[in-house]
Design a protein around this motif. Sequence first.
Motif, PDB file in Angstrom:
ATOM      1  N   MET A 263      12.782  37.881 -29.846  1.00 52.27           N
ATOM      2  CA  MET A 263      12.058  38.214 -28.624  1.00 52.27           C
ATOM      3  C   MET A 263      10.883  39.101 -28.996  1.00 52.27           C
ATOM      4  SD  MET A 263      11.900  37.986 -25.383  1.00 52.27           S
ATOM      5  CE  MET A 263      11.598  38.738 -23.828  1.00 52.27           C
ATOM      6  N   LEU A 264       9.675  38.693 -28.593  1.00 51.36           N
ATOM      7  CA  LEU A 264       8.482  39.488 -28.821  1.00 51.36           C
ATOM      8  C   LEU A 264       8.019  40.011 -27.477  1.00 51.36           C
ATOM      9  CD1 LEU A 264       6.480  37.009 -31.105  1.00 51.36           C
ATOM     10  CD2 LEU A 264       8.237  38.665 -31.779  1.00 51.36           C
ATOM     11  N   CYS A 265       7.832  41.311 -27.347  1.00 54.14           N
ATOM     12  CA  CYS A 265       7.370  41.850 -26.075  1.00 54.14           C
ATOM     13  C   CYS A 265       6.526  43.089 -26.306  1.00 54.14           C
ATOM     14  CB  CYS A 265       8.541  42.140 -25.144  1.00 54.14           C
ATOM     15  SG  CYS A 265       9.789  43.203 -25.822  1.00 54.14           S
ATOM     16  N   GLY A 266       5.871  43.539 -25.237  1.00 53.54           N
ATOM     17  CA  GLY A 266       5.033  44.722 -25.334  1.00 53.54           C
ATOM     18  C   GLY A 266       5.869  45.945 -25.628  1.00 53.54           C
ATOM     19  N   GLY A 267       6.912  46.098 -24.881  1.00 50.15           N
ATOM     20  CA  GLY A 267       7.834  47.219 -25.040  1.00 50.15           C
ATOM     21  C   GLY A 267       9.013  47.016 -24.117  1.00 50.15           C
ATOM     22  N   LEU A 268      10.093  47.711 -24.381  1.00 46.14           N
ATOM     23  CA  LEU A 268      11.252  47.663 -23.504  1.00 46.14           C
ATOM     24  C   LEU A 268      12.167  48.822 -23.826  1.00 46.14           C
ATOM     25  CD1 LEU A 268      13.615  44.718 -24.453  1.00 46.14           C
ATOM     26  CD2 LEU A 268      11.951  45.641 -25.972  1.00 46.14           C
ATOM     27  N   GLY A 269      13.112  49.074 -22.938  1.00 47.52           N
ATOM     28  CA  GLY A 269      14.001  50.203 -23.088  1.00 47.52           C
ATOM     29  C   GLY A 269      15.174  49.934 -24.018  1.00 47.52           C
TER      30      GLY A 269
ATOM     31  N   VAL B 110       8.478  34.777 -25.871  1.00 41.86           N
ATOM     32  CA  VAL B 110       7.518  35.778 -25.412  1.00 41.86           C
ATOM     33  C   VAL B 110       7.515  35.758 -23.886  1.00 41.86           C
ATOM     34  CG1 VAL B 110       5.120  36.564 -25.500  1.00 41.86           C
ATOM     35  CG2 VAL B 110       6.098  35.347 -27.470  1.00 41.86           C
ATOM     36  N   PRO B 111       7.685  36.915 -23.225  1.00 40.72           N
ATOM     37  CA  PRO B 111       7.586  36.935 -21.767  1.00 40.72           C
ATOM     38  C   PRO B 111       6.163  36.595 -21.362  1.00 40.72           C
ATOM     39  CG  PRO B 111       7.716  39.176 -22.633  1.00 40.72           C
ATOM     40  CD  PRO B 111       7.899  38.247 -23.790  1.00 40.72           C
ATOM     41  N   SER B 112       6.025  35.697 -20.398  1.00 44.57           N
ATOM     42  CA  SER B 112       4.713  35.191 -19.996  1.00 44.57           C
ATOM     43  C   SER B 112       4.331  35.728 -18.622  1.00 44.57           C
ATOM     44  CB  SER B 112       4.724  33.667 -19.969  1.00 44.57           C
ATOM     45  OG  SER B 112       5.237  33.159 -21.187  1.00 44.57           O
ATOM     46  N   ALA B 113       3.086  36.162 -18.494  1.00 51.02           N
ATOM     47  CA  ALA B 113       2.622  36.799 -17.260  1.00 51.02           C
ATOM     48  C   ALA B 113       2.493  35.829 -16.092  1.00 51.02           C
ATOM     49  CB  ALA B 113       1.287  37.492 -17.502  1.00 51.02           C
ATOM     50  N   ASN B 114       2.280  34.551 -16.379  1.00 53.17           N
ATOM     51  CA  ASN B 114       2.040  33.588 -15.308  1.00 53.17           C
ATOM     52  C   ASN B 114       2.899  32.331 -15.484  1.00 53.17           C
ATOM     53  OD1 ASN B 114      -0.134  34.999 -13.785  1.00 53.17           O
ATOM     54  ND2 ASN B 114      -1.133  34.902 -15.781  1.00 53.17           N
ATOM     55  N   ASN B 115       2.254  31.202 -15.810  1.00 50.50           N
ATOM     56  CA  ASN B 115       2.962  29.923 -15.891  1.00 50.50           C
ATOM     57  C   ASN B 115       3.506  29.595 -17.271  1.00 50.50           C
ATOM     58  OD1 ASN B 115       2.475  29.370 -13.149  1.00 50.50           O
ATOM     59  ND2 ASN B 115       0.446  28.600 -13.626  1.00 50.50           N
ATOM     60  N   GLY B 116       3.308  30.464 -18.245  1.00 46.31           N
ATOM     61  CA  GLY B 116       3.811  30.225 -19.595  1.00 46.31           C
ATOM     62  C   GLY B 116       2.875  29.379 -20.424  1.00 46.31           C
ATOM     63  N   GLY B 117       3.225  29.235 -21.688  1.00 43.84           N
ATOM     64  CA  GLY B 117       2.401  28.479 -22.616  1.00 43.84           C
ATOM     65  C   GLY B 117       1.692  29.410 -23.588  1.00 43.84           C
ATOM     66  N   LEU B 118       1.166  28.840 -24.648  1.00 40.80           N
ATOM     67  CA  LEU B 118       0.549  29.633 -25.711  1.00 40.80           C
ATOM     68  C   LEU B 118      -0.694  30.381 -25.253  1.00 40.80           C
ATOM     69  CD1 LEU B 118       0.937  27.190 -28.737  1.00 40.80           C
ATOM     70  CD2 LEU B 118       2.380  29.159 -28.135  1.00 40.80           C
ATOM     71  N   ASP B 119      -1.397  29.866 -24.224  1.00 42.40           N
ATOM     72  CA  ASP B 119      -2.616  30.503 -23.746  1.00 42.40           C
ATOM     73  C   ASP B 119      -2.360  31.551 -22.660  1.00 42.40           C
ATOM     74  OD1 ASP B 119      -4.209  28.993 -25.455  1.00 42.40           O
ATOM     75  OD2 ASP B 119      -4.403  27.371 -23.999  1.00 42.40           O
ATOM     76  N   ASP B 120      -1.120  31.645 -22.173  1.00 47.49           N
ATOM     77  CA  ASP B 120      -0.787  32.632 -21.157  1.00 47.49           C
ATOM     78  C   ASP B 120      -0.791  34.022 -21.783  1.00 47.49           C
ATOM     79  OD1 ASP B 120      -0.019  33.821 -18.769  1.00 47.49           O
ATOM     80  OD2 ASP B 120       1.861  32.715 -18.583  1.00 47.49           O
ATOM     81  N   MET B 121      -0.955  35.041 -20.968  1.00 46.18           N
ATOM     82  CA  MET B 121      -0.922  36.418 -21.439  1.00 46.18           C
ATOM     83  C   MET B 121       0.530  36.895 -21.554  1.00 46.18           C
ATOM     84  SD  MET B 121      -4.082  36.969 -21.894  1.00 46.18           S
ATOM     85  CE  MET B 121      -4.138  38.707 -22.252  1.00 46.18           C
ATOM     86  N   VAL B 122       0.763  37.814 -22.478  1.00 37.99           N
ATOM     87  CA  VAL B 122       2.088  38.417 -22.632  1.00 37.99           C
ATOM     88  C   VAL B 122       2.383  39.227 -21.377  1.00 37.99           C
ATOM     89  CG1 VAL B 122       3.455  40.083 -23.943  1.00 37.99           C
ATOM     90  CG2 VAL B 122       1.883  38.545 -25.149  1.00 37.99           C
TER      91      VAL B 122
ATOM     92  N   GLY C   6       5.263  45.554 -29.325  1.00 37.80           N
ATOM     93  CA  GLY C   6       3.848  45.702 -29.652  1.00 37.80           C
ATOM     94  C   GLY C   6       3.045  44.453 -29.341  1.00 37.80           C
ATOM     95  N   ALA C   7       3.692  43.438 -28.757  1.00 37.49           N
ATOM     96  CA  ALA C   7       2.999  42.191 -28.433  1.00 37.49           C
ATOM     97  C   ALA C   7       1.978  42.434 -27.327  1.00 37.49           C
ATOM     98  CB  ALA C   7       4.005  41.125 -28.005  1.00 37.49           C
ATOM     99  N   GLN C   8       0.801  41.850 -27.511  1.00 39.94           N
ATOM    100  CA  GLN C   8      -0.247  41.939 -26.493  1.00 39.94           C
ATOM    101  C   GLN C   8      -1.181  40.753 -26.634  1.00 39.94           C
ATOM    102  OE1 GLN C   8      -2.442  45.548 -27.091  1.00 39.94           O
ATOM    103  NE2 GLN C   8      -2.436  45.332 -29.298  1.00 39.94           N
TER     104      GLN C   8
END
Length: 124
Positions: free
Chosen positions: A65-71, A5-17, A88-90
């Motif tokens: 790979m789980l992500c919000g969206g991609l091309g 899962v692409p992580s918005a910050n430092n990664g880990g299960l509690d990080d945001m997608v 659809g990951a959020q």
Amino acid sequence: MKICVPSANNGGLDDMVGQHFGMVPTYTVMDIEHNLVEIVGNTSEHNGGVGLPPELLSKKGVNIMLCGGLGQKAVDMFNEYGIDVFIGAQGTVETAINDWKEGNLVNPTSENVCQGHGHDEDQH
């Protein structure tokens, strides 16, 4: 099996997608068979490194790979490396993984892929 899962910050299960998979600072990789989490820095050319995210993640043994969206181009690259993509990951990384396990994320199709970098990030 390893899920990324692409992580918005430092990664880990509690990080945001992270909503732009190529530009995130980290990827959270979970080995669901061994319940192990690995944080992978994004060293791709998108962040001044070498190679593209699908290549980087395939070297880490990622299967999904789980992500919000991609091309479509990104979807095709992941497929070339044998990595299945679900969109659809959020929410948090953990939420995205649970949503995938529950069948709430979908495979990208020509109707639901992003059409370029000008898309509205909030729609993912």
